[in-house]
Design a protein around this motif. Sequence first.
Motif, PDB file in Angstrom:
ATOM      1  N   ALA A  22       0.826  -1.209   0.000  1.00 33.61           N
ATOM      2  CA  ALA A  22       0.000   0.000   0.000  1.00 33.61           C
ATOM      3  C   ALA A  22       0.859   1.257   0.000  1.00 33.61           C
ATOM      4  O   ALA A  22       0.572   2.217  -0.726  1.00 33.61           O
ATOM      5  CB  ALA A  22      -0.940  -0.010   1.200  1.00 33.61           C
ATOM      6  N   VAL A  23       1.929   1.254   0.785  1.00 32.36           N
ATOM      7  CA  VAL A  23       2.811   2.425   0.850  1.00 32.36           C
ATOM      8  C   VAL A  23       3.505   2.646  -0.489  1.00 32.36           C
ATOM      9  O   VAL A  23       3.564   3.777  -0.990  1.00 32.36           O
ATOM     10  CB  VAL A  23       3.837   2.269   1.998  1.00 32.36           C
ATOM     11  N   ILE A  24       4.020   1.583  -1.084  1.00 34.53           N
ATOM     12  CA  ILE A  24       4.705   1.716  -2.376  1.00 34.53           C
ATOM     13  C   ILE A  24       3.735   2.211  -3.444  1.00 34.53           C
ATOM     14  O   ILE A  24       4.064   3.104  -4.233  1.00 34.53           O
ATOM     15  CB  ILE A  24       5.361   0.392  -2.794  1.00 34.53           C
ATOM     16  N   CYS A  25       2.542   1.650  -3.482  1.00 33.96           N
ATOM     17  CA  CYS A  25       1.552   2.090  -4.481  1.00 33.96           C
ATOM     18  C   CYS A  25       1.173   3.550  -4.277  1.00 33.96           C
ATOM     19  O   CYS A  25       1.010   4.291  -5.249  1.00 33.96           O
ATOM     20  CB  CYS A  25       0.310   1.214  -4.428  1.00 33.96           C
ATOM     21  N   GLN A  26       1.050   3.959  -3.023  1.00 32.71           N
ATOM     22  CA  GLN A  26       0.670   5.342  -2.735  1.00 32.71           C
ATOM     23  C   GLN A  26       1.801   6.304  -3.074  1.00 32.71           C
ATOM     24  O   GLN A  26       1.564   7.356  -3.666  1.00 32.71           O
ATOM     25  CB  GLN A  26       0.282   5.469  -1.262  1.00 32.71           C
ATOM     26  N   LEU A  27       3.033   5.946  -2.717  1.00 34.02           N
ATOM     27  CA  LEU A  27       4.166   6.845  -2.935  1.00 34.02           C
ATOM     28  C   LEU A  27       4.659   6.861  -4.379  1.00 34.02           C
ATOM     29  O   LEU A  27       5.166   7.873  -4.846  1.00 34.02           O
ATOM     30  CB  LEU A  27       5.328   6.474  -2.005  1.00 34.02           C
ATOM     31  N   SER A  28       4.528   5.728  -5.063  1.00 34.51           N
ATOM     32  CA  SER A  28       5.077   5.660  -6.424  1.00 34.51           C
ATOM     33  C   SER A  28       4.244   6.446  -7.423  1.00 34.51           C
ATOM     34  O   SER A  28       4.776   6.942  -8.419  1.00 34.51           O
ATOM     35  CB  SER A  28       5.212   4.209  -6.880  1.00 34.51           C
ATOM     36  N   ILE A  33       8.894   1.725 -14.645  1.00 32.42           N
ATOM     37  CA  ILE A  33      10.147   1.012 -14.842  1.00 32.42           C
ATOM     38  C   ILE A  33      10.273   0.685 -16.320  1.00 32.42           C
ATOM     39  O   ILE A  33       9.293   0.269 -16.950  1.00 32.42           O
ATOM     40  CB  ILE A  33      10.152  -0.294 -14.017  1.00 32.42           C
ATOM     41  N   GLN A  34      11.451   0.839 -16.867  1.00 35.45           N
ATOM     42  CA  GLN A  34      11.702   0.468 -18.259  1.00 35.45           C
ATOM     43  C   GLN A  34      11.965  -1.032 -18.340  1.00 35.45           C
ATOM     44  O   GLN A  34      12.811  -1.554 -17.632  1.00 35.45           O
ATOM     45  CB  GLN A  34      12.933   1.204 -18.796  1.00 35.45           C
ATOM     46  N   LEU A  35      11.221  -1.703 -19.184  1.00 34.38           N
ATOM     47  CA  LEU A  35      11.400  -3.133 -19.423  1.00 34.38           C
ATOM     48  C   LEU A  35      11.394  -3.378 -20.919  1.00 34.38           C
ATOM     49  O   LEU A  35      10.795  -2.612 -21.679  1.00 34.38           O
ATOM     50  CB  LEU A  35      10.248  -3.936 -18.800  1.00 34.38           C
ATOM     51  N   LEU A  46       5.279   0.959 -11.604  1.00 33.22           N
ATOM     52  CA  LEU A  46       5.876   0.256 -10.471  1.00 33.22           C
ATOM     53  C   LEU A  46       4.834  -0.546  -9.698  1.00 33.22           C
ATOM     54  O   LEU A  46       5.133  -1.610  -9.161  1.00 33.22           O
ATOM     55  CB  LEU A  46       6.574   1.266  -9.556  1.00 33.22           C
ATOM     56  N   ALA A  47       3.610  -0.073  -9.683  1.00 34.64           N
ATOM     57  CA  ALA A  47       2.537  -0.746  -8.935  1.00 34.64           C
ATOM     58  C   ALA A  47       2.242  -2.148  -9.469  1.00 34.64           C
ATOM     59  O   ALA A  47       1.713  -2.980  -8.737  1.00 34.64           O
ATOM     60  CB  ALA A  47       1.268   0.088  -8.963  1.00 34.64           C
ATOM     61  N   TYR A  48       2.583  -2.435 -10.724  1.00 39.00           N
ATOM     62  CA  TYR A  48       2.361  -3.773 -11.270  1.00 39.00           C
ATOM     63  C   TYR A  48       3.133  -4.838 -10.502  1.00 39.00           C
ATOM     64  O   TYR A  48       2.736  -5.995 -10.475  1.00 39.00           O
ATOM     65  CB  TYR A  48       2.782  -3.847 -12.736  1.00 39.00           C
ATOM     66  N   PHE A  49       4.255  -4.471  -9.906  1.00 42.20           N
ATOM     67  CA  PHE A  49       5.110  -5.449  -9.249  1.00 42.20           C
ATOM     68  C   PHE A  49       4.791  -5.654  -7.770  1.00 42.20           C
ATOM     69  O   PHE A  49       5.274  -6.605  -7.170  1.00 42.20           O
ATOM     70  CB  PHE A  49       6.581  -5.036  -9.403  1.00 42.20           C
ATOM     71  N   VAL A  98      -6.690   1.863  -1.559  1.00 42.44           N
ATOM     72  CA  VAL A  98      -5.469   2.664  -1.657  1.00 42.44           C
ATOM     73  C   VAL A  98      -4.669   2.285  -2.898  1.00 42.44           C
ATOM     74  O   VAL A  98      -4.199   3.155  -3.628  1.00 42.44           O
ATOM     75  CB  VAL A  98      -4.596   2.469  -0.390  1.00 42.44           C
ATOM     76  N   THR A  99      -4.526   0.997  -3.132  1.00 45.29           N
ATOM     77  CA  THR A  99      -3.651   0.513  -4.205  1.00 45.29           C
ATOM     78  C   THR A  99      -4.344   0.429  -5.553  1.00 45.29           C
ATOM     79  O   THR A  99      -3.678   0.400  -6.577  1.00 45.29           O
ATOM     80  CB  THR A  99      -3.105  -0.875  -3.867  1.00 45.29           C
TER      81      THR A  99
END
Length: 185
Positions: A22-28, A33-35, A46-49, A98-99
């Motif tokens: 939840a924190v990563i999804c909220q902050l990102s 990311i380049q793939l 980034l939220a995909y991961f 949140v996410t």
Amino acid sequence: MRLYVTAVRKWWTAAAAIILMAVICQLSGTSSIQLPALNGSGVAPLAYFTPLLVSSAVLYCLNQRADHIERTAVVAVAVIDAAFVGLVFVLCLAAGFVTGFDTARNVLLLTCIGLLIAQVGNSASGIATGMMLLIASIVAGRGPAGSHSWWAVLLYPPNSVPAWSLTAVLLAAAGIRSVKASRKP
């Protein structure tokens, strides 16, 4: 059993993974990311991961064992595990506010796939399968202009009925399979 849940199974790691997701999804936000990509853009949010955090934590917790305690437990450990997996799923759906509900759905989907694979192989193969499915969806499942292939279910929008239906089917299959596995002598 409380000590078993916290010290042996370490279910607190799954709760920490949900909070971290939840924190990563909220902050990102819109960070990406380049793939490499076969079709379309090679940029992935980034939220995909983040669903990998929770699905890996659940499979990690289920892999922790103390056989001498499990054989003599008053309450079947499989019942406790099922309750905690269900609690993790409920918390992930609550974190969906949140996410995003596509992230919550992907947690359920990757965890169910991991559970099914872990019953045939081991938990490491279940985690690896989820990771490879996610990477394959991002690299090969995306098309130009935000479209996606039919098989890249992880990329479906949050309100996709086919994606939620597949998740429900896999959830039922993983639940039935784990009940049968817990009844073995």
